[in-house]
Motif scaffolding. Structure first.
Motif, PDB file in Angstrom:
ATOM      1  N   HIS A  65      18.682  -1.956  -5.116  1.00  0.00           N
ATOM      2  CA  HIS A  65      17.237  -2.144  -5.016  1.00  0.00           C
ATOM      3  C   HIS A  65      16.637  -1.005  -4.194  1.00  0.00           C
ATOM      4  N   TYR A  91       7.770  -8.900 -12.170  1.00  0.00           N
ATOM      5  CA  TYR A  91       8.080 -10.230 -11.635  1.00  0.00           C
ATOM      6  C   TYR A  91       7.856 -10.244 -10.129  1.00  0.00           C
ATOM      7  N   ASN A  92       7.782 -11.476  -9.616  1.00  0.00           N
ATOM      8  CA  ASN A  92       7.586 -11.686  -8.184  1.00  0.00           C
ATOM      9  C   ASN A  92       8.526 -12.802  -7.739  1.00  0.00           C
ATOM     10  N   TYR A 113       7.797  -6.406  -8.612  1.00  0.00           N
ATOM     11  CA  TYR A 113       9.133  -5.943  -8.973  1.00  0.00           C
ATOM     12  C   TYR A 113       9.269  -5.738 -10.478  1.00  0.00           C
ATOM     13  N   PHE A 114      10.279  -4.941 -10.857  1.00  0.00           N
ATOM     14  CA  PHE A 114      10.697  -4.764 -12.244  1.00  0.00           C
ATOM     15  C   PHE A 114      12.107  -4.189 -12.209  1.00  0.00           C
ATOM     16  N   ASN A 115      12.790  -4.222 -13.341  1.00  0.00           N
ATOM     17  CA  ASN A 115      14.169  -3.721 -13.397  1.00  0.00           C
ATOM     18  C   ASN A 115      14.264  -2.487 -14.274  1.00  0.00           C
ATOM     19  N   ASP A 116      15.205  -1.603 -13.936  1.00  0.00           N
ATOM     20  CA  ASP A 116      15.511  -0.497 -14.840  1.00  0.00           C
ATOM     21  C   ASP A 116      16.500  -1.002 -15.896  1.00  0.00           C
ATOM     22  N   GLY A 119      19.596  -2.787 -14.631  1.00  0.00           N
ATOM     23  CA  GLY A 119      19.468  -3.950 -13.759  1.00  0.00           C
ATOM     24  C   GLY A 119      19.219  -3.617 -12.301  1.00  0.00           C
ATOM     25  N   ASN A 120      19.002  -2.343 -11.989  1.00  0.00           N
ATOM     26  CA  ASN A 120      18.592  -2.005 -10.633  1.00  0.00           C
ATOM     27  C   ASN A 120      17.208  -2.587 -10.406  1.00  0.00           C
ATOM     28  N   GLN A 121      17.005  -3.224  -9.258  1.00  0.00           N
ATOM     29  CA  GLN A 121      15.739  -3.858  -8.927  1.00  0.00           C
ATOM     30  C   GLN A 121      14.812  -2.825  -8.313  1.00  0.00           C
ATOM     31  N   GLU A 123      10.707  -1.667  -7.251  1.00  0.00           N
ATOM     32  CA  GLU A 123       9.540  -2.328  -6.674  1.00  0.00           C
ATOM     33  C   GLU A 123       8.441  -1.308  -6.431  1.00  0.00           C
TER      34      GLU A 123
END
Length: 147
Positions: A65, A91-92, A113-116, A119-121, A123
């Motif tokens: 993250h 997302y939150n 938030y969002f993911n690459d 799956g890396n988080q 923000e």
């Protein structure tokens, strides 16, 4: 001595795909590819302000993250459209079914938030004015304004 964070690195499963995501989708600037190691460096911000390293890892992949500094106005007015235009799901942590930005009241900071693709988080975050109120936990921006 310490005046900020200049560089961070994350693991990715496919270096080419990740490089395209971070440059073409998010708009970071390509800096350098080390031909002796599976790594690409990307510039964030203006004039080599910050750097992100992408390390290709085929085994023992561990998603991480990190947060991109943003402005309150961009998070409130542009972040959701920016992400959905790029087919990324914001997302939150409000657990209310919304995808609105949230406030980490202890800081206080506004974030989404969002993911690459790996799956890396990721923000977008902006520190808000005022003192933190840890007792409020994570709340909506509307609730933050009304407290």
């Amino acid at each position: 001595m310490i005046r900020g964070l200049y560089e961070t690195h994350i693991q990715v499963r496919d270096l080419e795909m990740a490089t395209k995501f971070y440059t073409e989708v998010l708009g970071l600037k390509f800096a350098h590819r080390d031909e002796t190691r599976p790594i690409v460096f990307l510039w964030i911000g203006q004039d080599k302000e910050y750097m992100l390293g992408l390390w290709e890892t085929k085994e023992n992949f561990q998603p991480r993250h990190f947060a991109f500094r943003s402005t309150k106005e961009d998070i409130l007015n542009r972040a959701q459209q920016f992400l959905t235009d790029r087919r990324l799901q914001p997302y939150n942590f409000l657990n209310d079914g919304s995808v609105q930005p949230m406030v980490f009241a202890w800081m206080p900071a506004l974030a989404i938030y969002f993911n690459d693709p790996d799956g890396n988080q990721l923000e977008f975050i902006s520190i808000l004015d005022g003192d933190g109120k840890p007792e409020l936990g994570v709340i909506s921006y509307k609730d933050w304004l009304n407290q």
